[in-house]
Write a protein that holds these residues in place. Structure first.
Motif, short mmCIF file in Angstrom:
data_model
loop_
_atom_site.label_atom_id
_atom_site.label_comp_id
_atom_site.label_asym_id
_atom_site.label_seq_id
_atom_site.Cartn_x
_atom_site.Cartn_y
_atom_site.Cartn_z
N ARG A 37 32.05 6.44 -20.17
CA ARG A 37 33.14 5.66 -20.73
C ARG A 37 33.86 4.91 -19.62
O ARG A 37 33.83 5.32 -18.45
CB ARG A 37 34.12 6.55 -21.49
CG ARG A 37 34.92 7.51 -20.62
CD ARG A 37 35.75 8.44 -21.50
NE ARG A 37 36.59 9.33 -20.69
CZ ARG A 37 37.32 10.31 -21.20
NH1 ARG A 37 37.31 10.55 -22.52
NH2 ARG A 37 38.04 11.08 -20.41
N GLN A 38 34.47 3.81 -20.02
CA GLN A 38 35.22 3.01 -19.06
C GLN A 38 36.47 2.47 -19.73
O GLN A 38 36.38 1.75 -20.73
CB GLN A 38 34.37 1.87 -18.52
CG GLN A 38 35.02 1.11 -17.38
CD GLN A 38 34.02 0.24 -16.62
OE1 GLN A 38 32.95 -0.09 -17.13
NE2 GLN A 38 34.38 -0.12 -15.39
N ALA A 39 37.59 2.84 -19.18
CA ALA A 39 38.88 2.34 -19.66
C ALA A 39 39.25 1.10 -18.86
O ALA A 39 38.79 0.93 -17.72
CB ALA A 39 39.95 3.41 -19.51
N PRO A 40 40.06 0.22 -19.41
CA PRO A 40 40.45 -1.00 -18.68
C PRO A 40 41.05 -0.67 -17.32
O PRO A 40 41.94 0.17 -17.20
CB PRO A 40 41.49 -1.63 -19.61
CG PRO A 40 41.14 -1.14 -20.96
CD PRO A 40 40.64 0.26 -20.76
N GLY A 41 40.52 -1.32 -16.29
CA GLY A 41 41.04 -1.14 -14.95
C GLY A 41 40.60 0.13 -14.26
O GLY A 41 41.06 0.43 -13.16
N LYS A 42 39.71 0.86 -14.92
CA LYS A 42 39.26 2.14 -14.33
C LYS A 42 37.75 2.11 -14.11
O LYS A 42 37.03 1.30 -14.69
CB LYS A 42 39.63 3.30 -15.23
CG LYS A 42 41.13 3.54 -15.33
CD LYS A 42 41.43 4.84 -16.05
CE LYS A 42 42.91 5.12 -16.06
NZ LYS A 42 43.22 6.41 -16.72
N GLU A 43 37.29 3.04 -13.29
CA GLU A 43 35.87 3.16 -13.02
C GLU A 43 35.15 3.78 -14.23
O GLU A 43 35.76 4.52 -15.01
CB GLU A 43 35.65 4.05 -11.80
CG GLU A 43 36.36 3.58 -10.55
CD GLU A 43 35.37 3.04 -9.53
OE1 GLU A 43 35.78 2.19 -8.74
OE2 GLU A 43 34.21 3.44 -9.56
N ARG A 44 33.87 3.48 -14.34
CA ARG A 44 33.07 4.13 -15.36
C ARG A 44 32.94 5.61 -15.02
O ARG A 44 32.70 5.96 -13.86
CB ARG A 44 31.68 3.48 -15.43
CG ARG A 44 30.81 3.98 -16.55
CD ARG A 44 29.58 3.12 -16.69
NE ARG A 44 29.92 1.73 -16.98
CZ ARG A 44 29.05 0.79 -17.30
NH1 ARG A 44 27.75 1.09 -17.38
NH2 ARG A 44 29.43 -0.43 -17.53
N GLU A 45 33.10 6.46 -16.04
CA GLU A 45 33.03 7.88 -15.74
C GLU A 45 32.10 8.60 -16.71
O GLU A 45 31.93 8.20 -17.86
CB GLU A 45 34.42 8.53 -15.79
CG GLU A 45 35.09 8.52 -17.14
CD GLU A 45 36.42 9.27 -17.12
OE1 GLU A 45 36.91 9.64 -16.03
OE2 GLU A 45 36.98 9.49 -18.21
N PHE A 46 31.53 9.66 -16.22
CA PHE A 46 30.61 10.48 -17.00
C PHE A 46 31.37 11.24 -18.07
O PHE A 46 32.47 11.74 -17.84
CB PHE A 46 29.91 11.45 -16.06
CG PHE A 46 29.09 12.50 -16.75
CD1 PHE A 46 29.58 13.79 -16.86
CD2 PHE A 46 27.87 12.20 -17.29
CE1 PHE A 46 28.83 14.77 -17.50
CE2 PHE A 46 27.11 13.16 -17.93
CZ PHE A 46 27.60 14.45 -18.04
N ARG A 107 24.95 13.04 -13.92
CA ARG A 107 26.30 12.51 -14.06
C ARG A 107 26.51 11.17 -13.35
O ARG A 107 27.63 10.66 -13.33
CB ARG A 107 27.31 13.52 -13.52
CG ARG A 107 27.40 14.81 -14.31
CD ARG A 107 28.37 15.79 -13.66
NE ARG A 107 28.62 16.97 -14.48
CZ ARG A 107 27.85 18.04 -14.50
NH1 ARG A 107 26.77 18.07 -13.74
NH2 ARG A 107 28.14 19.07 -15.26
N THR A 108 25.46 10.62 -12.79
CA THR A 108 25.58 9.43 -11.93
C THR A 108 25.15 8.19 -12.69
O THR A 108 23.96 7.95 -12.87
CB THR A 108 24.73 9.62 -10.68
OG1 THR A 108 25.04 10.88 -10.08
CG2 THR A 108 24.98 8.51 -9.68
N TRP A 109 26.10 7.34 -13.07
CA TRP A 109 25.74 6.23 -13.95
C TRP A 109 24.78 5.22 -13.33
O TRP A 109 23.94 4.67 -14.05
CB TRP A 109 26.99 5.55 -14.52
CG TRP A 109 27.83 4.75 -13.55
CD1 TRP A 109 28.95 5.16 -12.89
CD2 TRP A 109 27.61 3.39 -13.16
NE1 TRP A 109 29.43 4.14 -12.11
CE2 TRP A 109 28.63 3.05 -12.25
CE3 TRP A 109 26.66 2.44 -13.48
CZ2 TRP A 109 28.72 1.80 -11.67
CZ3 TRP A 109 26.74 1.18 -12.91
CH2 TRP A 109 27.76 0.88 -12.01
N PRO A 110 24.83 4.93 -12.02
CA PRO A 110 23.86 3.94 -11.49
C PRO A 110 22.41 4.38 -11.59
O PRO A 110 21.51 3.55 -11.45
CB PRO A 110 24.27 3.79 -10.02
CG PRO A 110 25.70 4.20 -9.98
CD PRO A 110 25.79 5.31 -10.99
#
Length: 125
Positions: A37-46, A107-110
């Motif tokens: 998930r990714q919230a506005p202004g935040k990093e993508r997180e697991f 857990r690593t999105w890349p």
């Protein structure tokens, strides 16, 4: 593989939603599947993941005990049941897949090769 996520929407704090991600093109069970998930202004997180060909589930500490990820291999679909939602859960949720991921990278999105378009979850009163 192509991924199609759905199920987002507006929900009040304490409410529930179930997200779905349908995989087409290949059998979903041969892929590790995850939600980020990714919230506005935040990093993508697991958020959560299930390893390929097995039923090992992984969750972030933020959602453990509230969210449940499941897989229906017959439908090539993974689900994310989200309960006890809080405003901090507001984000665009993306499903991801990879056929060669090692468990330590779950857990690593890349490290994921395939991504759905995202579905917006808004938790607000």
């Amino acid at each position: 593989v192509q991924l199609q996520a759905s199920g987002g929407g507006l929900v009040q704090p304490g409410g529930s939603l179930r997200l779905s991600c349908v995989a087409s093109g290949r059998t979903a069970s041969s892929y590790s599947m995850a939600w980020f998930r990714q919230a506005p202004g935040k990093e993508r997180e697991f958020v959560a993941a299930v390893f390929r060909r097995g039923y090992n589930n992984f969750y972030s500490d933020y959602v453990k005990g509230r969210f449940t990820m499941s897989r229906d291999n017959a439908k090539n679909t993974v689900y994310l049941q989200m309960n006890s939602l809080t405003p901090e859960d507001t984000a665009t949720y993306h499903c991801a897949a990879d056929s060669s991921l090692i468990m330590s990278s779950i857990r690593t999105w890349p490290d994921y090769d395939y991504w759905g378009q995202g579905t917006l979850v808004t938790v607000s009163s």
